[in-house]
Design an enzyme around this catalytic site. Structure first.
Site, short mmCIF file in Angstrom:
data_model
loop_
_atom_site.label_atom_id
_atom_site.label_comp_id
_atom_site.label_asym_id
_atom_site.label_seq_id
_atom_site.Cartn_x
_atom_site.Cartn_y
_atom_site.Cartn_z
CE LYS A 79 -4.16 -1.66 2.36
NZ LYS A 79 -5.04 -1.29 3.48
CG ASP A 138 -8.32 1.18 4.11
OD1 ASP A 138 -9.08 0.32 3.60
OD2 ASP A 138 -7.08 1.03 4.19
#
Ligand code: ATR
Length: 276
Positions: A68, A104
């Protein structure tokens, strides 16, 4: 005839990801001729893999551990959310260019609002346990939602201090040993640590000081009802489990790749849990 739409989750390891079950359910439910694979890619191979995405016919991918942060340097464009969080989990291939974002925070706040419709962010401080990548995305989402103060508590105090400094705004760091008393004024308690997850240590926290009107959100979803949520529910607090964050964070990716805004339903929850 148009080519079959293709997406995937990319990680190392990636065997345990629930994303294929989740996107697979939506593809089937909406009758979309697409695929969502699981692709193991070693860190040293990420650059080559991402550079080949367009040529391989991908509409995009999800990124998971440990890619990520590394992907930030390898994509053509990063959304404001991705830049602020310092990590990306969703890539869209558009005209051969790689556009990355982080969903997220969106997933967390959307799940919280869905699971606790009466939760009012402005009503008081949020206590956040943990200071990793998940905590960072969640604190940003909470600040954006109008939470007046965040009390950040992490076993490693330096990490909480560094995160508070990086985020700015009103964030108080409290020590891990004070986690029980820190709950006194909380309007929201969020566990972003791995404690309480099956196979991990339990989360040792006493909720006796937590106001009865506070909401408790655990981002752990294996088990779905963690000991923290069970204890909170038993005292009458509103509880939100961690599965919602996983499901909602997937919505923007699916919509971008497959052209349909997918819904989070009880049936989807069942299908994803059964796949575990
Ligand atoms: P993520 O990016 O998914 O949030 P992470 O960066 O590994 O994952 O963060 C995990 C969090 O769980 C951290 O806040 C970690 O605390 P430390 O910063 O002190 O490591 C917390 N955590 C993991 N195991 C823990 C334990 N046994 N006791 C207390 N906190 C723990």
């Amino acid at each position: 005839m148009s080519a079959k739409l293709k997406a995937a989750v990319v990680g190392w390891p990636v065997a345990h990801s629930r994303s294929p079950a989740l996107h697979g359910y939506w593809l089937k439910t909406y009758g979309i001729d697409g695929s969502y694979e699981r692709v193991p890619v070693k860190p040293e191979d990420l650059e080559t893999f991402l550079r080949g995405l367009a040529a391989s016919g991908y509409a995009g991918v999800n990124l998971t551990v440990p890619h990520k942060e590394a992907a930030l340097k390898l994509v053509d464009e990063i959304s404001p959310e991705g830049q602020r969080i310092g990590a990306v989990n969703t890539i869209f291939v558009e005209k051969g260019r790689l556009k990355a974002t982080n969903t997220d925070g969106y997933g967390f706040i959307t799940s919280l609002k869905a699971g606790a419709p009466k939760f009012n962010p402005a009503a008081g401080p949020a206590v956040v346990l943990g200071a990793g990548g998940a905590a960072r995305a969640i604190c940003i989402a909470l600040q954006d939602a109008g939470v007046p103060d965040i009390v950040l508590i992490n076993r490693t105090a330096d990490r909480a201090g560094a995160l508070a400094k990086a985020l700015g705004g009103k964030i108080t760091v409290a020590s891990w040993n004070d986690r029980t008393t820190a709950l006194k004024a909380a309007n929201l308690l969020v566990n972003t640590t791995t404690l309480g997850m099956t196979g991990q240590d339990p989360l040792d926290i006493d909720l006796k000081h937590l106001p009865p009107e506070a909401t408790v959100n655990d981002i752990v979803y294996v088990p779905l009802e963690t000991p923290l949520l069970a204890a909170a529910r038993a005292r009458g607090n509103t509880v939100v489990d961690g599965l919602g964050m996983l499901l909602y964070q997937a919505q923007p990716g699916f919509e971008g790749w497959f052209g349909k805004r997918p819904e989070v339903t009880p049936e989807l929850r069942k299908a994803v849990l059964a796949a575990g």
